[in-house]
Write an enzyme that holds these catalytic residues in place. Structure first.
Site, PDB file in Angstrom:
ATOM      1  N   CYS A  87      17.131  24.629 -34.143  1.00  0.00           N
ATOM      2  CA  CYS A  87      17.820  24.318 -32.889  1.00  0.00           C
ATOM      3  C   CYS A  87      19.184  23.689 -33.172  1.00  0.00           C
ATOM      4  CB  CYS A  87      16.913  23.441 -32.022  1.00  0.00           C
ATOM      5  SG  CYS A  87      17.401  23.430 -30.283  1.00  0.00           S
ATOM      6  N   HIS A 195      11.499  26.276 -32.038  1.00  0.00           N
ATOM      7  CA  HIS A 195      10.994  25.084 -32.730  1.00  0.00           C
ATOM      8  C   HIS A 195       9.632  25.332 -33.370  1.00  0.00           C
ATOM      9  CE1 HIS A 195      13.854  21.948 -31.359  1.00  0.00           C
ATOM     10  NE2 HIS A 195      14.025  22.743 -30.317  1.00  0.00           N
ATOM     11  N   GLU A 197       8.151  23.622 -35.560  1.00  0.00           N
ATOM     12  CA  GLU A 197       7.439  22.353 -35.796  1.00  0.00           C
ATOM     13  C   GLU A 197       6.647  21.918 -34.567  1.00  0.00           C
ATOM     14  OE1 GLU A 197      10.570  22.619 -35.092  1.00  0.00           O
ATOM     15  OE2 GLU A 197      11.323  20.914 -33.942  1.00  0.00           O
TER      16      GLU A 197
END
Lengths: 221, 76
Positions: A87, A195, A197
């Site tokens: 990002c 994302h 994660e």
């Protein structure tokens, strides 16, 4: 295996990225402040996290890209250390020049915050080896400036060299050729707007992002 | 020495902000607006004698992203 996450004023996904690295490497992630001029010795992985570094002043990622620590990150990337930018991290990596192109304001002007479908552009990188070519996965995005732009020659080169890691399955933000993530020519730097994660364990709803970290740790082990 | 740097998106690069402003102007009843492009202005207060080449360097290294933007340097 040693992983570090860079922390800028305004980073807000640094902890999530650090947790993902810790879960997969089994070691505590080192947090490195943007004002540092050197990185810890023996790093295998550097994470450049999401957020709004320096309040997105001037352009997203522009100020962070000129911070002292990014010179050290660029040197490390040149030595082959794996760098994952997510990002705002992707924006920082393009502004630093480690990845080609630029990330502009979303074409629809809206901040886009939802799960999106991606296709895996290549499984031939240290980040994507645990996916199949063309596999469809779902990973969340949350950004205002994710509209990937590069000139046609650059886009052709990225595609020709198999450096498009992920594409959106539909139009999310106006990105050229629906590009969601790319790697550098050496293959050790990945920048992506989604994302991963945020999707590494069952409690997140899906685990589609986990294999990026598994692939990375597997490749470096 | 006041210097003004005008940063604009390159021709052909989509400018969603410009499009939104265009739309709003039309909505306010202003006809005849063919296109709108939004840029930014950076005002620099520089030491006298700052070399033009140095200012251009500032633009290339930070003030503009030359992948998507053009810049113009104006002496105030």
């Amino acid at each position: 295996m040693k992983a570090a996450v860079i922390v800028f004023p305004g980073s807000n996904c640094d902890r999530d990225l650090a947790v993902a690295f810790r879960e997969l490497t089994g070691h505590e992630t080192v947090m490195v402040w943007h004002g540092e001029t050197t990185l810890p010795d023996g790093l295998d992985i550097i994470g450049v996290p999401g957020g709004f570094s320096y309040g997105d002043y001037l352009r997203s990622g522009a100020m962070a890209a000129r911070s002292p620590v990014m010179r050290a990150v660029a040197d490390a990337a040149g030595r082959g250390v794996a760098v994952l930018g997510v990002c705002n991290g992707f924006q920082v990596l393009t502004e630093t020049g480690l990845l080609p192109g630029a990330l502009m304001r979303n074409a629809g002007l809206n901040f886009v915050c939802r799960d999106v479908g991606l296709t895996v552009g290549t499984s031939q990188t240290m980040f994507t080896s645990r996916y199949e070519d063309g596999e469809e996965i779902v990973i969340p995005v949350a950004h205002h400036d994710g509209n990937y732009f590069a000139d046609d020659a650059t886009l052709d080169r990225l595609e020709g060299e198999g450096r498009v890691a992920f594409r959106y399955t539909g139009d999310v933000n106006g990105s050229a050729r629906n590009i969601a993530g790319i790697v550098n020519d050496a293959g050790n730097v990945l920048g992506m707007m989604p994302h991963p994660e945020r999707m590494i364990e069952a409690a997140h709803g899906r685990t589609d992002g986990r294999r990026i970290f598994e692939g990375l740790v597997g490749a470096l082990a | 020495m006041k210097t003004r740097v005008v940063v604009t998106l390159k021709p052909g690069v989509l400018d969603p902000q410009g499009k939104a402003v265009h739309h709003a102007l039309t909505g306010l009843g202003f006809g005849g607006v063919n296109d709108v492009r939004v840029g930014k202005i950076v005002e620099l207060d520089l030491a006298d004698g700052t070399e033009p080449a140095a200012i251009e360097d500032m633009c290339r290294k930070l003030l503009a992203n030359t992948v998507i933007e053009n810049f113009r340097i104006e002496q105030a």
